[in-house]
Design an enzyme around this catalytic site. Structure first.
Site, mmCIF file in Angstrom:
data_model
loop_
_atom_site.group_PDB
_atom_site.id
_atom_site.type_symbol
_atom_site.label_atom_id
_atom_site.label_comp_id
_atom_site.label_asym_id
_atom_site.label_seq_id
_atom_site.Cartn_x
_atom_site.Cartn_y
_atom_site.Cartn_z
ATOM 1 N N ASP A 147 3.707 5.073 6.459
ATOM 2 C CA ASP A 147 2.262 5.249 6.610
ATOM 3 C C ASP A 147 1.867 6.719 6.646
ATOM 4 O O ASP A 147 0.847 7.120 6.077
ATOM 5 C CB ASP A 147 1.780 4.577 7.899
ATOM 6 C CG ASP A 147 1.733 3.063 7.799
ATOM 7 O OD1 ASP A 147 2.718 2.484 7.305
ATOM 8 O OD2 ASP A 147 0.726 2.476 8.212
ATOM 9 N N CYS A 174 9.385 0.468 10.818
ATOM 10 C CA CYS A 174 8.047 1.023 10.674
ATOM 11 C C CYS A 174 6.961 -0.017 10.470
ATOM 12 O O CYS A 174 7.224 -1.215 10.412
ATOM 13 C CB CYS A 174 8.046 2.081 9.588
ATOM 14 S SG CYS A 174 8.965 3.559 10.108
ATOM 15 N N ASP A 175 5.739 0.477 10.304
ATOM 16 C CA ASP A 175 4.517 -0.276 10.554
ATOM 17 C C ASP A 175 4.420 -1.642 9.889
ATOM 18 O O ASP A 175 4.112 -2.638 10.534
ATOM 19 C CB ASP A 175 3.316 0.562 10.119
ATOM 20 C CG ASP A 175 3.171 1.833 10.932
ATOM 21 O OD1 ASP A 175 4.186 2.501 11.151
ATOM 22 O OD2 ASP A 175 2.061 2.169 11.332
ATOM 23 N N LYS A 176 4.618 -1.708 8.581
ATOM 24 C CA LYS A 176 4.434 -2.987 7.883
ATOM 25 C C LYS A 176 5.757 -3.675 7.605
ATOM 26 O O LYS A 176 5.788 -4.862 7.271
ATOM 27 C CB LYS A 176 3.683 -2.770 6.558
ATOM 28 C CG LYS A 176 2.397 -1.967 6.707
ATOM 29 C CD LYS A 176 1.459 -2.550 7.746
ATOM 30 C CE LYS A 176 0.268 -1.645 8.003
ATOM 31 N NZ LYS A 176 0.600 -0.399 8.725
ATOM 32 N N CYS A 178 8.021 7.029 14.893
ATOM 33 C CA CYS A 178 7.260 8.061 15.612
ATOM 34 C C CYS A 178 7.063 7.652 17.063
ATOM 35 O O CYS A 178 6.772 6.492 17.366
ATOM 36 C CB CYS A 178 5.915 8.287 14.923
ATOM 37 S SG CYS A 178 6.075 8.891 13.232
ATOM 38 N N GLU A 215 -5.811 2.476 6.191
ATOM 39 C CA GLU A 215 -5.904 2.947 7.565
ATOM 40 C C GLU A 215 -6.785 4.189 7.607
ATOM 41 O O GLU A 215 -6.563 5.129 6.845
ATOM 42 C CB GLU A 215 -4.487 3.285 8.032
ATOM 43 C CG GLU A 215 -4.273 3.360 9.498
ATOM 44 C CD GLU A 215 -2.783 3.444 9.799
ATOM 45 O OE1 GLU A 215 -2.212 2.435 10.243
ATOM 46 O OE2 GLU A 215 -2.197 4.508 9.575
ATOM 47 N N SER A 224 -5.001 3.608 12.581
ATOM 48 C CA SER A 224 -3.650 3.881 13.025
ATOM 49 C C SER A 224 -3.556 3.648 14.525
ATOM 50 O O SER A 224 -4.509 3.916 15.259
ATOM 51 C CB SER A 224 -3.295 5.336 12.710
ATOM 52 O OG SER A 224 -2.143 5.729 13.419
#
Length: 569
Positions: A89, A130-132, A202, A453, A479
């Site tokens: 991202d 990570c995010d997705k 992160c 985002e 985010s």
């Protein structure tokens, strides 16, 4: 599966695809890569490795994959590795790439489905951070309904700047500091160099770490495993143990939907609300629920629970406590210990234990300043909330955990933008006045397309010293790193003719989080007149997958999933 379950003495195979004459070609192909007859008689476990050295949270996954393979072998299985994509991202933000990020969730889920069904593996271990990627893997497990377990790569350690811990978002804020003359070009370069000190997801409690923690709450990761740092020995030990557990799940016949139940999803929602996790988790829980063939998970469920669950842990960027602090405080298990009376503790986990059995051994946090109790929470307001009103009759989401107290009720004039970049340009050029409500529209699943985002506008507001005096509402996403008054996922979106499309410059808008309201102060007659002149904004995107996503994605209120329309008929 063969009758005896597969053994070397009688020559039978655990995996039916490899059995008999029909399995000979398949066995021959596996043997060409060095797999032996003895190995092929064992349970065949797929190891879904989303390693890439292009994404910080995934750069250590090859090492963890090797450990997972060790565990599979020790438990009497054979592991076979395949990969999937893992876009970052942070690298995709602020340009066309961000429009692909949520859509990538569907690609990852489908790619796992294709490989699993093509090879008929007995079970799978999924490695992602990570995010997705993490929600996509959980969606695939729900869709396939096979024995499955998730291993995350672990959070990154924080950067330290002037005695304070930061994650990489310091860079975006530093752009504003530099523009205002608060730091030099040399200091800006220094910040860039120290912002991301090593591999891992992160260290903020954004979407990546929220979803890794939720995987544990759902029971799809080993108890206590989700917050071990990326560089720790404990992270490698979890990988070995997860490999063993995958073989055990196969032998016991425990499939994903025995774990991903309505009770488990409800537990995950309660945890999300209690910790103020990323608002993106709402979309992802809706998608997992849908893939488990449980129907559509309505926003009303989140809304109902948000009135019952207080915030017991506030994490960076909503507070000074980062993911390493959270890990030291006991992580998910310490939160579950505090909120256990709100949860269904009969829910099963991949460990074979119920939540009740796991929590019977849990202890209160050693860092009560990080994880509070139900009796004395961080705040009585839940960390995530759903708002309704004439702008968003189907619902929209906000993160009260990241909203300053003085912005919990806010009324201001609208400043209209039909794209993210327009808003960033206006913010950075000093055009935005305190007290404004920025409207970012045509950024939903169809309008974006891809529901990008809105990371940069919020960070730009912070950098320009406006995040404590302005609000931002959008049909796009946010985010998990953002803090301030932001409302996203507005449904219906502007491209579908939602009221958001009819807002004009200067219209007054009220956001009332305690009352769960988002309203436009314009009468129905005026809105009806505006509608007669409305023309949708259609953004051009390259030919390919994103156009397909725009065509088939459901609204944000239904998780923005790429839906099989036959399932909804």
């Amino acid at each position: 599966m063969s009758q005896c379950g597969g053994c070397s003495s009688c020559g039978s195979h655990f995996n039916p695809v490899l059995e008999g004459d029909d399995g000979a070609l398949k066995r021959a192909l596996y043997k060409s890569m060095g797999h032996t007859d003895e190995q092929l008689r064992k349970p065949v476990i797929a190891v879904v490795n989303s390693y890439t050295n292009a994404t910080a949270g995934h750069a250590n996954l090859n090492d963890l994959t090797a450990k997972v393979l060790e565990g599979i072998e020790e438990a009497g299985g054979v592991g076979m590795v395949f990969g999937t994509i893992a876009p970052c991202d942070g690298i995709a933000e602020g340009h066309l790439g961000m429009r692909y990020i949520l859509a990538a969730r569907e690609v990852i889920c489908a790619s796992i489905e294709v490989m699993m069904r093509a090879h008929r593996f007995d079970g799978m271990v999924m490695l992602g951070s990570c995010d997705k990627i993490v929600p996509a893997m959980l969606m695939a497990a729900a869709r396939l309904d096979v024995p499955a377990i998730l291993v995350n790569g672990g959070p990154m350690y924080p950067a330290e700047y002037k005695g304070k811990h930061w994650d990489g978002n310091i860079v975006t804020e530093a752009i504003g500091w530099k523009r205002r003359g608060e730091i030099s070009e040399e200091e800006f370069a220094h910040i860039e160099n120290i912002a991301e000190p090593g591999v891992g997801s992160c260290t903020m409690y954004g979407t990546a770490n929220t979803m890794c923690c939720i995987a544990e709450v759902l029971g799809m990761s080993l108890p206590g495993s989700s917050t071990h740092p990326a560089i720790s020995q404990a992270r490698r030990d979890v990988a070995v143990e997860s490999g063993k557990t995958a073989v055990d799940l196969v032998k016991r016949g425990v499939n994903a939907r025995q774990i991903l139940t309505p009770a488990a999803i409800r537990n995950a929602i309660i945890y999300l609300l209690a910790t103020g996790g990323s608002t993106n988790a709402i979309l992802h829980l809706q998608a997992i629920y849908y893939e488990a063939e449980l129907g559509h998970l309505p926003l009303s469920t989140f809304d109902e629970l948000s009135h019952q669950v207080p915030l017991v842990a506030s994490l960076y960027p909503a507070s000074e406590y980062d993911m390493i602090d959270f890990w030291e405080a006991g992580g998910v298990q310490s939160v579950e210990y505090e909120i256990s009376r709100l949860m269904d503790t009969s829910a099963l986990t991949v460990s074979g234990q119920t939540k009740a059995e796991i929590l019977s051994l849990a202890q209160r946090t050693p860092r009560p300043e990080v994880i509070h109790t139900l009796a004395i929470p961080v705040r009585n307001e839940s960390g995530v909330a759903v708002l309704h009103g004439n702008i968003s009759p189907l619902g929209c989401v906000v993160k009260p955990a990241a909203v300053p107290d003085h912005l919990m009720k806010f009324t201001g004039p609208a400043v209209i933008f039909n794209s993210e970049q327009e808003s960033v340009d206006a913010i950075m050029s000093g055009e935005i006045k305190p007290g404004s409500v920025l409207i970012l529209r045509y950024e939903g699943p169809k309008g974006g397309p891809g529901m990008p985002e809105m990371y940069k506008p919020m960070k730009s507001l912070e950098g320009m010293g406006l995040s404590d005096s302005c609000a931002l509402i959008t049909d796009g996403r946010f985010s998990g790193s953002n803090r301030g008054l932001f409302v996203g996922h507005i449904s219906p979106e502007a491209s579908d003719g939602g009221i958001l499309a009819l807002v004009e410059e200067g219209d007054l808008i009220t956001i009332d989080i305690p009352e769960r309201l988002l309203n436009l102060h314009v009468d129905e007659t005026t809105l009806a007149t505006r509608r007669t002149h409305w023309k949708p904004v259609e953004k051009q995107v390259p030919r390919g997958f994103l156009r397909l996503y725009r065509r088939w994605a459901l609204p944000a209120a239904q998780g923005a999933v790429l839906a099989d329309r036959e399932d909804d008929e």
